[in-house]
Design a protein around this motif. Sequence first.
Motif, PDB file in Angstrom:
ATOM      1  N   PRO A   1      -1.171  -1.102   5.902  1.00 64.85           N
ATOM      2  CA  PRO A   1      -0.848  -0.875   4.480  1.00 64.85           C
ATOM      3  C   PRO A   1      -2.044  -0.336   3.690  1.00 64.85           C
ATOM      4  O   PRO A   1      -1.855   0.383   2.710  1.00 64.85           O
ATOM      5  CB  PRO A   1      -0.431  -2.258   3.983  1.00 64.85           C
ATOM      6  CG  PRO A   1       0.038  -2.976   5.200  1.00 64.85           C
ATOM      7  CD  PRO A   1      -0.811  -2.460   6.322  1.00 64.85           C
ATOM      8  N   ASP A   2      -3.262  -0.663   4.120  1.00 63.51           N
ATOM      9  CA  ASP A   2      -4.446  -0.146   3.428  1.00 63.51           C
ATOM     10  C   ASP A   2      -4.524   1.375   3.521  1.00 63.51           C
ATOM     11  O   ASP A   2      -4.889   2.045   2.553  1.00 63.51           O
ATOM     12  CB  ASP A   2      -5.727  -0.747   4.009  1.00 63.51           C
ATOM     13  CG  ASP A   2      -5.873  -2.220   3.677  1.00 63.51           C
ATOM     14  OD1 ASP A   2      -5.197  -2.694   2.740  1.00 63.51           O
ATOM     15  OD2 ASP A   2      -6.680  -2.898   4.354  1.00 63.51           O
ATOM     16  N   LYS A   3      -4.175   1.924   4.662  1.00 60.95           N
ATOM     17  CA  LYS A   3      -4.212   3.383   4.819  1.00 60.95           C
ATOM     18  C   LYS A   3      -3.200   4.057   3.902  1.00 60.95           C
ATOM     19  O   LYS A   3      -3.463   5.124   3.349  1.00 60.95           O
ATOM     20  CB  LYS A   3      -3.955   3.775   6.270  1.00 60.95           C
ATOM     21  CG  LYS A   3      -5.101   3.458   7.192  1.00 60.95           C
ATOM     22  CD  LYS A   3      -4.827   3.937   8.590  1.00 60.95           C
ATOM     23  CE  LYS A   3      -5.986   3.574   9.499  1.00 60.95           C
ATOM     24  NZ  LYS A   3      -5.743   4.001  10.870  1.00 60.95           N
TER      25      LYS A   3
ATOM     26  N   LYS B   1       6.623   5.945   4.445  1.00 56.36           N
ATOM     27  CA  LYS B   1       7.704   5.341   5.226  1.00 56.36           C
ATOM     28  C   LYS B   1       7.545   5.657   6.713  1.00 56.36           C
ATOM     29  O   LYS B   1       7.822   4.816   7.555  1.00 56.36           O
ATOM     30  CB  LYS B   1       9.060   5.788   4.701  1.00 56.36           C
ATOM     31  CG  LYS B   1       9.390   5.139   3.376  1.00 56.36           C
ATOM     32  CD  LYS B   1      10.787   5.445   2.917  1.00 56.36           C
ATOM     33  CE  LYS B   1      11.046   4.709   1.613  1.00 56.36           C
ATOM     34  NZ  LYS B   1      12.416   4.815   1.170  1.00 56.36           N
ATOM     35  N   LYS B   2       7.079   6.859   7.013  1.00 48.36           N
ATOM     36  CA  LYS B   2       6.827   7.195   8.418  1.00 48.36           C
ATOM     37  C   LYS B   2       5.636   6.418   8.961  1.00 48.36           C
ATOM     38  O   LYS B   2       5.633   5.981  10.106  1.00 48.36           O
ATOM     39  CB  LYS B   2       6.595   8.690   8.581  1.00 48.36           C
ATOM     40  CG  LYS B   2       7.854   9.502   8.451  1.00 48.36           C
ATOM     41  CD  LYS B   2       7.612  10.962   8.730  1.00 48.36           C
ATOM     42  CE  LYS B   2       8.911  11.732   8.564  1.00 48.36           C
ATOM     43  NZ  LYS B   2       8.774  13.143   8.888  1.00 48.36           N
ATOM     44  N   MET B   3       4.613   6.248   8.128  1.00 47.81           N
ATOM     45  CA  MET B   3       3.427   5.512   8.562  1.00 47.81           C
ATOM     46  C   MET B   3       3.728   4.029   8.770  1.00 47.81           C
ATOM     47  O   MET B   3       3.087   3.372   9.583  1.00 47.81           O
ATOM     48  CB  MET B   3       2.301   5.659   7.526  1.00 47.81           C
ATOM     49  CG  MET B   3       1.683   7.033   7.480  1.00 47.81           C
ATOM     50  SD  MET B   3       0.515   7.247   6.110  1.00 47.81           S
ATOM     51  CE  MET B   3      -0.819   6.176   6.608  1.00 47.81           C
ATOM     52  N   ALA B   4       4.703   3.492   8.031  1.00 47.02           N
ATOM     53  CA  ALA B   4       5.000   2.065   8.084  1.00 47.02           C
ATOM     54  C   ALA B   4       5.953   1.687   9.210  1.00 47.02           C
ATOM     55  O   ALA B   4       6.238   0.501   9.396  1.00 47.02           O
ATOM     56  CB  ALA B   4       5.572   1.608   6.753  1.00 47.02           C
ATOM     57  N   ARG B   5       6.447   2.668   9.950  1.00 47.00           N
ATOM     58  CA  ARG B   5       7.329   2.332  11.071  1.00 47.00           C
ATOM     59  C   ARG B   5       6.581   1.445  12.049  1.00 47.00           C
ATOM     60  O   ARG B   5       5.428   1.683  12.378  1.00 47.00           O
ATOM     61  CB  ARG B   5       7.806   3.588  11.775  1.00 47.00           C
ATOM     62  CG  ARG B   5       8.823   4.339  10.978  1.00 47.00           C
ATOM     63  CD  ARG B   5       9.363   5.503  11.762  1.00 47.00           C
ATOM     64  NE  ARG B   5      10.275   6.276  10.912  1.00 47.00           N
ATOM     65  CZ  ARG B   5      10.584   7.519  11.128  1.00 47.00           C
ATOM     66  NH1 ARG B   5      10.095   8.153  12.173  1.00 47.00           N
ATOM     67  NH2 ARG B   5      11.397   8.146  10.315  1.00 47.00           N
ATOM     68  N   GLY B   6       7.257   0.426  12.511  1.00 48.67           N
ATOM     69  CA  GLY B   6       6.656  -0.497  13.460  1.00 48.67           C
ATOM     70  C   GLY B   6       6.035  -1.717  12.795  1.00 48.67           C
ATOM     71  O   GLY B   6       5.646  -2.658  13.468  1.00 48.67           O
TER      72      GLY B   6
ATOM     73  N   VAL C   1       6.978  -5.267   4.854  1.00 43.97           N
ATOM     74  CA  VAL C   1       5.885  -4.328   4.651  1.00 43.97           C
ATOM     75  C   VAL C   1       6.443  -2.904   4.538  1.00 43.97           C
ATOM     76  O   VAL C   1       5.967  -2.109   3.730  1.00 43.97           O
ATOM     77  CB  VAL C   1       4.845  -4.422   5.795  1.00 43.97           C
ATOM     78  CG1 VAL C   1       3.777  -3.362   5.655  1.00 43.97           C
ATOM     79  CG2 VAL C   1       4.232  -5.807   5.830  1.00 43.97           C
ATOM     80  N   GLN C   2       7.466  -2.599   5.317  1.00 40.67           N
ATOM     81  CA  GLN C   2       8.087  -1.277   5.239  1.00 40.67           C
ATOM     82  C   GLN C   2       8.701  -1.038   3.863  1.00 40.67           C
ATOM     83  O   GLN C   2       8.575   0.055   3.312  1.00 40.67           O
ATOM     84  CB  GLN C   2       9.166  -1.130   6.312  1.00 40.67           C
ATOM     85  CG  GLN C   2       8.624  -0.970   7.699  1.00 40.67           C
ATOM     86  CD  GLN C   2       9.739  -0.822   8.730  1.00 40.67           C
ATOM     87  OE1 GLN C   2      10.910  -0.735   8.381  1.00 40.67           O
ATOM     88  NE2 GLN C   2       9.370  -0.784   9.994  1.00 40.67           N
ATOM     89  N   LYS C   3       9.351  -2.051   3.296  1.00 41.36           N
ATOM     90  CA  LYS C   3       9.942  -1.909   1.965  1.00 41.36           C
ATOM     91  C   LYS C   3       8.856  -1.702   0.911  1.00 41.36           C
ATOM     92  O   LYS C   3       8.998  -0.887   0.013  1.00 41.36           O
ATOM     93  CB  LYS C   3      10.765  -3.151   1.609  1.00 41.36           C
ATOM     94  CG  LYS C   3      12.068  -3.256   2.363  1.00 41.36           C
ATOM     95  CD  LYS C   3      12.813  -4.492   1.928  1.00 41.36           C
ATOM     96  CE  LYS C   3      14.099  -4.663   2.706  1.00 41.36           C
ATOM     97  NZ  LYS C   3      14.826  -5.869   2.309  1.00 41.36           N
ATOM     98  N   LYS C   4       7.792  -2.459   1.032  1.00 47.22           N
ATOM     99  CA  LYS C   4       6.697  -2.385   0.067  1.00 47.22           C
ATOM    100  C   LYS C   4       5.924  -1.077   0.198  1.00 47.22           C
ATOM    101  O   LYS C   4       5.397  -0.560  -0.790  1.00 47.22           O
ATOM    102  CB  LYS C   4       5.761  -3.570   0.269  1.00 47.22           C
ATOM    103  CG  LYS C   4       4.685  -3.690  -0.765  1.00 47.22           C
ATOM    104  CD  LYS C   4       3.813  -4.897  -0.498  1.00 47.22           C
ATOM    105  CE  LYS C   4       2.657  -4.911  -1.471  1.00 47.22           C
ATOM    106  NZ  LYS C   4       1.693  -5.937  -1.152  1.00 47.22           N
ATOM    107  N   ALA C   5       5.866  -0.507   1.385  1.00 47.02           N
ATOM    108  CA  ALA C   5       5.074   0.701   1.633  1.00 47.02           C
ATOM    109  C   ALA C   5       5.560   1.890   0.835  1.00 47.02           C
ATOM    110  O   ALA C   5       4.778   2.780   0.501  1.00 47.02           O
ATOM    111  CB  ALA C   5       5.080   1.042   3.124  1.00 47.02           C
TER     112      ALA C   5
END
Length: 100
Positions: A5-7, A56-61, A66-70
Amino acid sequence: MAASPDKIYYMRIALGVIGGIIAGLVIAPEFDQGTSVGIAFAIAAVLFGISVAVAKKMARGLPREVQKKAGYDGIVPFIFMNIVFMVIVYTALHQGTVLK
């Protein structure tokens, strides 16, 4: 492999800086206030839309929460950096007209 999430947060900050620089370069002193605000908002909206898709692509996995928040994590620094760099670049380029 998913990004942290930092990235995603720092990517938004970088896109805010880029958007502010672009807006500062594009907006001319001859434009009225409504046009200038519209251009700045349009540039910011396009870059934020791109950042949502990339985040959203970066948060996959990552975990579902965390995906929702990203998708919208880092919106405040994005807006802040966008405005700050737009003002700095615009002022640096059009110093003579701003100080009249």
